[in-house]
Enzyme design. Structure first.
Site, PDB file in Angstrom:
ATOM      1  N   TYR A  65       0.849  -1.202   0.000  1.00  0.00           N
ATOM      2  CA  TYR A  65       0.000   0.000   0.000  1.00  0.00           C
ATOM      3  C   TYR A  65       0.881   1.248   0.000  1.00  0.00           C
ATOM      4  O   TYR A  65       1.010   1.919  -0.979  1.00  0.00           O
ATOM      5  CB  TYR A  65      -0.952  -0.016   1.193  1.00  0.00           C
ATOM      6  CG  TYR A  65      -1.977   1.092   1.115  1.00  0.00           C
ATOM      7  CD1 TYR A  65      -3.083   0.966   0.289  1.00  0.00           C
ATOM      8  CD2 TYR A  65      -1.819   2.274   1.839  1.00  0.00           C
ATOM      9  CE1 TYR A  65      -4.020   1.987   0.178  1.00  0.00           C
ATOM     10  CE2 TYR A  65      -2.744   3.297   1.734  1.00  0.00           C
ATOM     11  CZ  TYR A  65      -3.843   3.149   0.908  1.00  0.00           C
ATOM     12  OH  TYR A  65      -4.757   4.169   0.797  1.00  0.00           O
ATOM     13  N   SER A  82      -6.340   0.715  -4.604  1.00  0.00           N
ATOM     14  CA  SER A  82      -6.486   2.134  -4.326  1.00  0.00           C
ATOM     15  C   SER A  82      -5.130   2.820  -4.440  1.00  0.00           C
ATOM     16  O   SER A  82      -4.524   2.802  -5.505  1.00  0.00           O
ATOM     17  CB  SER A  82      -7.122   2.322  -2.942  1.00  0.00           C
ATOM     18  OG  SER A  82      -7.682   3.591  -2.811  1.00  0.00           O
TER      19      SER A  82
END
Length: 725
Positions: free
Chosen positions: A493, A573
């Site tokens: 991430y 994301s």
């Protein structure tokens, strides 16, 4: 009860609900594997190119797929259908795809029960029988049988409408709950009599990035934007406002308490009410990092907002209160967080008092039963201590093992609290906790059909490009041979102060039981080591995040966990940006890339929905020439080069994603299909009636995972899975 309640600022974070595409792998011992046979390059659905050109600091940048930003056009809709046909035709040739789906379904089918919350005369808890698309909210009186309180599976026929929040009044007599349709961040709020479950008035609509904060039994505070012109799924939303809804009145008459004027313009405004109902606490921010802080005395009709921090560069979160004493978790003058007490009658910053000072480990604080619980993150795993309200250490809490802990939340009058424990090989197990004695007992342990003792996790520290030591947890079956042949999924991430701590998932289990390796590095840009670690991976330092991820892959290869042909990378994301940037910078490093709901057009991300609030992490192309050139230098959409053999790629997104609009993924897929050399497939899988990930029905989640597993294995040369043992 906080069923799914988080602050408006947290909702704005890219990670809050970013999906985590988890892929299953097989080892040579458990799969039939042959060298991948030469295949002809796929025939993709044609994507027309337009002539749009933008100018940034006298530099011309073409945007040939700008037309795909129009999510309402019939032409874009036809493109989505055509792309999905190519993708699903490709996936259909994978003979074992259905076998993977069946195994996922089998393992997913276990009872899941959430920890209870006392509201009025009832204990409320969530429960999923196993394969229900949405978990059901039950309630139970002492000595009575549980009964259904809310069943989100009845909200829509296909299970795509989910429960997003549920909040009760202090006495438990009233409740308000928010629903999300098709995964959208736009919500509706319904108000009900908690005893009879009768809806009391017309639901509120067009609510976004909002909590529900009750003011007694009179009404509640919520936040939203004016409905944008154009597409509600992609148009920019830029001015957040705090409203008060008085029960029995129309939504159009709701009072705007904060954010109504241009002088008060903020992108994210959130509200909390203290437990005794005396104070309204308001946070206001223009970015996903840092917020201004205000309080208002609700017991005085003519009270005005008192400013506690007008700068907005630090983060504040109300933890609890006792009368005029307000306890906040903050990184103000404390990069690793501290707990402070602010006396509302003496609010100046020189009067603030440390209750739990900053330490070398990142702190998060919860409260319940009149106590404070300090959850420290020590190299991405949990350590918990109990304190009293004066900051005196009561005890170190003995945890079930090494992993991630959440909970210890409750009301002051509660005598028992609950917490959950999990790691990569331990399903989320909940425990009851006696705050007087410090004793824990198992409350609910899920019966997943596997033996956790068969798996092991190891934390390593590897060296990134600039010499920084980065931790990574590697999990796999015990006895795995490190011979460079193991299919490995590297998940990352690296942004928005979000920390990746060990958590169990059925998808990872399927992968590991077939001999695959699952590796998670704690990249810079995250929050594992506080604000300084976060700031080391933002704006002009964003390349550090990509370098950390690349170095993780190189470590796994150098230490014979895997090889380039057996490495897949995934992330969602902001993690989708990570995958997109790394695969375009180092296409030779991995065999498969799975960028999910990614931020992939770094020159225009801030022009959609709430994207402008991400500028703290990214910067914007208009900010300066230096920032423009830096963004253009790694923006995945702008760095696909003609003739380069990129890894086998399956981009995934949802057509209702209004957090990271699907145009990012559309453009990236179009660029790959037009330019990629070699024969590796460049596909896009577009889920219909789905958003950024939160509330996705179980049935869709299983299908998505099976498709990702199958795609990954197929492109690693696996031709058949072994027979079940």
């Amino acid at each position: 009860m906080k069923y799914f309640a988080v602050s408006a600022l947290s909702l704005a974070l890219l990670a809050a609900c970013g999906p985590k595409p988890e892929t299953a792998q097989t080892s040579p011992e458990s799969a039939v594997e042959t060298p991948a046979a030469p295949v002809a390059k796929l025939q993709y659905a044609p994507t027309k190119q337009g002539d749009v050109v933008d100018s940034y600091f006298e530099t011309q940048v073409a945007d040939p797929y700008r037309w795909l930003e129009d999510d309402r056009s019939a032409e874009t809709g036809e493109w989505v259908k055509a792309q999905n046909k190519v993708t699903f035709d490709y996936l259909a040739q994978i003979s074992y795809r259905e076998q993977i789906k069946q195994r996922l379904t089998e393992l997913w089918n276990y009872e899941k029960i959430g920890t209870p919350s006392k509201e009025g005369a009832y204990n409320y808890f969530s429960k999923n029988d196993g394969l229900q698309n949405q978990s059901v909210i039950y309630r139970q009186k002492e000595g009575a049988e549980p009964e259904v309180f809310l069943d989100p599976n009845t909200f829509s026929a296909d299970g795509t409408t989910s429960l997003a929040d549920l909040q009760f009044t202090e006495d438990g007599s009233l409740a308000a709950y928010a629903i999300s349709e098709g995964g959208s961040d736009w919500r509706k709020i319904r108000i009900i009599n908690a005893e009879t479950k009768e809806q009391l008035e017309t639901e509120l609509v067009d609510v976004k990035f909002s909590g529900i904060a009750w003011k007694g039994n009179e009404g509640f505070f919520y936040s939203s934007y004016d409905k944008p012109e154009g597409s509600e799924l992609s148009a920019k939303t830029d001015q957040h406002k705090l409203y008060y809804h008085k029960l029995g009145t129309a939504q159009k008459d709701d009072q705007v308490l904060f954010g109504a004027t241009e002088a008060e313009k903020h992108r994210y405004v959130g509200a909390q009410v203290t437990d005794d109902g005396k104070y309204l606490v308001v946070t206001a921010a223009n970015a996903t990092s840092g917020n201004k802080l205000f309080i208002k005395d609700l017991t005085k009709a003519d009270s005005t907002f008192i400013t506690l921090d007008a700068e907005g560069s630090s983060d504040y979160q109300l933890v609890t209160s006792v009368g005029d004493k307000l306890y906040f978790e903050t990184n103000f003058k404390a990069p690793n967080n501290r707990l402070i007490m602010i006396d509302a009658t003496k609010p100046s910053q020189d009067q603030w008092v440390d209750i739990i000072p900053e330490s070398k480990n990142v702190l998060s604080v919860s409260k319940g039963a009149g106590a404070l619980f300090a959850n420290y993150m020590v190299d991405a795993v949990s350590k918990v201590q109990q304190y009293d309200l004066d900051g005196k250490l009561v005890r170190d809490i003995q945890l079930p093992g090494v992993g991630s802990v959440g909970g210890f939340n409750g009301k002051t009058k509660d005598e028992v609290l609950y917490y959950s424990f999990t790691n990569y090989s331990t399903p989320g197990t909940s425990y009851s906790y006696n705050p007087k004695t410090g004793e824990s007992a198992v409350y609910f342990k899920p019966a997943v059909k596997f033996n956790s003792d068969d798996y092991e996790s190891k934390q390593v520290f590897y060296t990134s490009k600039d010499g920084t030591k980065v931790p990574m947890i590697i999990t796999h079956k015990k006895g795995l041979q490190l011979d460079g042949t193991n299919p490995t999924m590297l998940y990352g991430y690296g942004g928005f102060n979000v920390s990746l701590t060990p958590r169990f998932s059925v998808s990872n289990l399927v992968w590991m039981e077939m001999g695959g390796i699952y590796a998670v590095p704690n990249l810079r840009g995250g929050g594992e080591y506080g604000k300084e670690w976060h700031n080391a991976g933002i704006q002009l330092k964003k390349q550090n995040v990509f370098d950390d991820f690349i170095a993780a892959g190189e470590y796994l290869i150098a230490n014979k966990y895997t090889s380039n042909n057996k490495l897949a990378i995934s992330g969602g994301s902001n993690g989708g940006l990570l995958v997109g940037a790394v695969m375009t910078q180092r296409p030779d490093l991995m065999k498969v890339a799975l960028p999910a709901v990614g931020v992939l057009d770094m020159l225009r991300y801030h022009t959609f929905t709430a994207g402008a609030g991400w500028a703290y992490d990214y910067g914007t192309a208009e900010q300066s020439k230096e920032m423009f050139e830096y963004l253009k230098g790694y923006s995945p959409v702008h760095n696909v080069k003609a003739g380069v053999a990129y890894p086998a790629t399956m981009v995934t997104t949802g057509d209702h994603d209004d957090r990271v609009v699907p145009a990012h993924s559309f453009k990236f897929a179009a660029e790959l299909q037009a330019k990629a050399g070699g024969n590796n497939p460049q596909l896009i899988r577009i889920e219909t009636n789905a958003g950024h990930g939160a509330g996705t029905p179980v049935s869709k989640t299983i299908e998505q995972a099976a498709d990702a597993f199958g795609f990954t294995l197929f492109n690693m040369g696996v031709t058949a899975l072994p027979a079940a043992k």
